[in-house]
Design a protein around this motif. Structure first.
Motif, mmCIF file in Angstrom:
data_model
loop_
_atom_site.group_PDB
_atom_site.id
_atom_site.type_symbol
_atom_site.label_atom_id
_atom_site.label_comp_id
_atom_site.label_asym_id
_atom_site.label_seq_id
_atom_site.Cartn_x
_atom_site.Cartn_y
_atom_site.Cartn_z
ATOM 1 N N GLY A 213 -3.862 1.747 11.129
ATOM 2 C CA GLY A 213 -4.042 2.252 9.759
ATOM 3 C C GLY A 213 -5.132 2.980 9.273
ATOM 4 N N ARG B 177 -4.703 6.491 7.064
ATOM 5 C CA ARG B 177 -4.160 6.625 5.823
ATOM 6 C C ARG B 177 -3.229 7.810 5.409
ATOM 7 N NH1 ARG B 177 -4.680 1.708 5.093
ATOM 8 N NH2 ARG B 177 -4.499 1.980 2.806
ATOM 9 N N VAL C 129 0.320 5.915 3.765
ATOM 10 C CA VAL C 129 0.288 5.145 2.974
ATOM 11 C C VAL C 129 1.169 5.116 1.806
ATOM 12 C CG1 VAL C 129 -2.317 4.573 2.865
ATOM 13 C CG2 VAL C 129 -1.363 6.502 1.535
ATOM 14 N N GLN D 86 3.426 3.037 -1.676
ATOM 15 C CA GLN D 86 3.137 2.113 -2.747
ATOM 16 C C GLN D 86 4.368 1.045 -2.537
ATOM 17 O OE1 GLN D 86 3.166 3.827 -6.537
ATOM 18 N NE2 GLN D 86 2.818 1.874 -7.741
ATOM 19 N N VAL D 87 3.793 -0.058 -2.589
ATOM 20 C CA VAL D 87 4.706 -1.301 -2.425
ATOM 21 C C VAL D 87 4.667 -2.002 -3.884
ATOM 22 C CG1 VAL D 87 5.456 -3.332 -1.273
ATOM 23 C CG2 VAL D 87 4.325 -1.406 0.141
ATOM 24 N N GLU E 181 2.110 -4.794 -5.061
ATOM 25 C CA GLU E 181 0.480 -4.815 -4.173
ATOM 26 C C GLU E 181 -0.254 -4.022 -5.135
ATOM 27 O OE1 GLU E 181 -0.244 -6.339 -1.490
ATOM 28 O OE2 GLU E 181 1.822 -7.246 -0.942
ATOM 29 N N ARG F 34 -2.873 -2.256 -3.904
ATOM 30 C CA ARG F 34 -3.417 -1.294 -3.189
ATOM 31 C C ARG F 34 -2.307 -0.742 -2.374
ATOM 32 N NH1 ARG F 34 -9.000 -3.470 -0.372
ATOM 33 N NH2 ARG F 34 -10.088 -4.098 -2.325
ATOM 34 N N CYS G 263 -0.277 0.693 0.736
ATOM 35 C CA CYS G 263 -0.162 -0.109 2.242
ATOM 36 C C CYS G 263 -0.026 1.281 2.951
ATOM 37 C CB CYS G 263 0.900 -0.877 1.973
ATOM 38 S SG CYS G 263 0.545 -2.438 1.184
ATOM 39 N N SER H 78 2.203 2.339 6.033
ATOM 40 C CA SER H 78 3.451 1.939 6.269
ATOM 41 C C SER H 78 3.652 1.608 7.812
ATOM 42 C CB SER H 78 4.377 2.788 5.892
ATOM 43 O OG SER H 78 4.110 4.329 6.663
ATOM 44 N N ASN I 275 1.545 -0.148 9.646
ATOM 45 C CA ASN I 275 1.279 -1.638 10.115
ATOM 46 C C ASN I 275 1.549 -2.565 9.040
ATOM 47 O OD1 ASN I 275 -0.755 -1.202 8.432
ATOM 48 N ND2 ASN I 275 -2.599 -1.243 9.762
ATOM 49 N N THR I 276 2.437 -2.292 7.946
ATOM 50 C CA THR I 276 2.866 -3.246 7.082
ATOM 51 C C THR I 276 4.326 -3.885 7.153
ATOM 52 O OG1 THR I 276 1.594 -1.961 5.395
ATOM 53 C CG2 THR I 276 3.280 -3.681 4.638
#
Length: 302
Positions: free
Chosen positions: A275, A278, A281, A283-284, A287, A289, A291, A293, A295-296
């Protein structure tokens, strides 16, 4: 779809822009990945793109499809009294191809091998290969499918079942769910009802969506089986039954090994999903920050 519309069965139909996609190994050993659109003109244009120089043969093929459909329509309208002279004069190719399988006709037309690969793959869902599928059946299916386009219900096939049930009841019909037809009842040689696991239904006519081998082999007296059906059915010692198998296949190669390119943002074969770049990335909700995607892990409510 047209029949359902005509009878007031309300289904939200969505048009599918492509007829089918073929991913296979061609007869030349090369990976074949072709997406074929609907409408005859677009279909022929796309085949010319995949197989340069194929246009004349494809036009000839669809003209043959049309002649066969017109011939079938004439035979149907004649109510069993088709004039052989009319068939010879107007639909000679219907007579020429009627006894042959699809592969034989393709070869007789000298259709390019790659065209045959593309045209043949999709129809294997019928469980019949091109060496056994009657060309007349193939012609009718392909022409209608390509010329009319493909549609699917917006809410899966369950939507069709629900809509048909609602309309049938609106028209005064009665439906018994989880009901199994066990035997057709007769008064002499006249059908007068059906015995089911939920009781007996008395009626003058029965419309049965059941394999004919099951009907004539298990559900009516043997002496009432029509002679024509005895000849058509797979008869063996007075018993009738379909013969079929189910085979399950899985891929033994990755998409990359098959030559299929799958777009990715940052994939490199020897780099794990740390990750760090970036690029992916997202928005979750919940959260603070952004994330990555890649490795989330998926979580409840995400």
């Amino acid at each position: 779809r047209n029949i359902m519309d005509a009878y007031g069965v309300k289904v939200d139909w969505l048009r599918v822009p492509d007829c089918f996609r073929v991913i296979t190994k061609g007869s030349d050993g090369q990976v074949l990945d072709a997406t074929m659109p609907d409408t005859i003109e677009a279909f022929i244009d796309k085949m010319e793109y995949y197989v340069p120089g194929s246009r004349p043969k494809m036009v000839e093929l669809f003209d043959l499809f049309q002649e066969i459909l017109d011939g079938i329509a004439y035979i149907t309208a004649s109510n069993g009294h088709a004039d052989s002279n009319v068939l010879k004069a107007k639909y000679p190719n219907l007579l020429r191809t009627g006894a042959y399988c699809t592969k034989k006709v393709f070869e007789a037309m000298k259709l390019p091998k790659k065209c045959q690969d593309i045209l043949s793959t999709y129809w294997s869902y019928l469980g019949v290969d091109m060496e056994h599928l009657a060309f007349i059946h193939y012609a009718a299916m392909v022409h209608k499918y390509v010329s009319r386009g493909a549609y699917i219900p917006a809410h899966t096939s369950h939507e069709i079942s629900v809509a048909m049930t609602e309309r049938f009841r609106e028209l005064g019909g009665e439906i018994w769910f989880n009901c199994r037809a066990e035997e057709f009842l007769f008064d002499g040689d006249r059908c007068c009802g059906v015995k089911t696991n939920l009781g007996q239904v008395d009626c003058d006519y029965v419309l049965a969506n059941i394999n004919p081998d099951i009907i004539y082999g298990k559900m009516i007296p043997k002496e009432l089986v029509p002679e024509r059906e005895k000849k058509l059915s797979a008869a063996c010692d007075g018993k009738y039954g379909g013969r079929m198998i189910t085979a399950y296949f899985c891929l033994d190669k990755t998409a990359e090994e098959l030559g299929i390119k799958i777009p990715t943002l940052c994939y490199l074969p020897k780099v794990n999903e740390i990750g760090a770049c970036r690029v992916c990335v997202v928005q979750v909700e919940g959260e603070e920050r952004m994330c990555a995607s890649c490795n989330t892990p998926a979580a409840e409510g995400m």
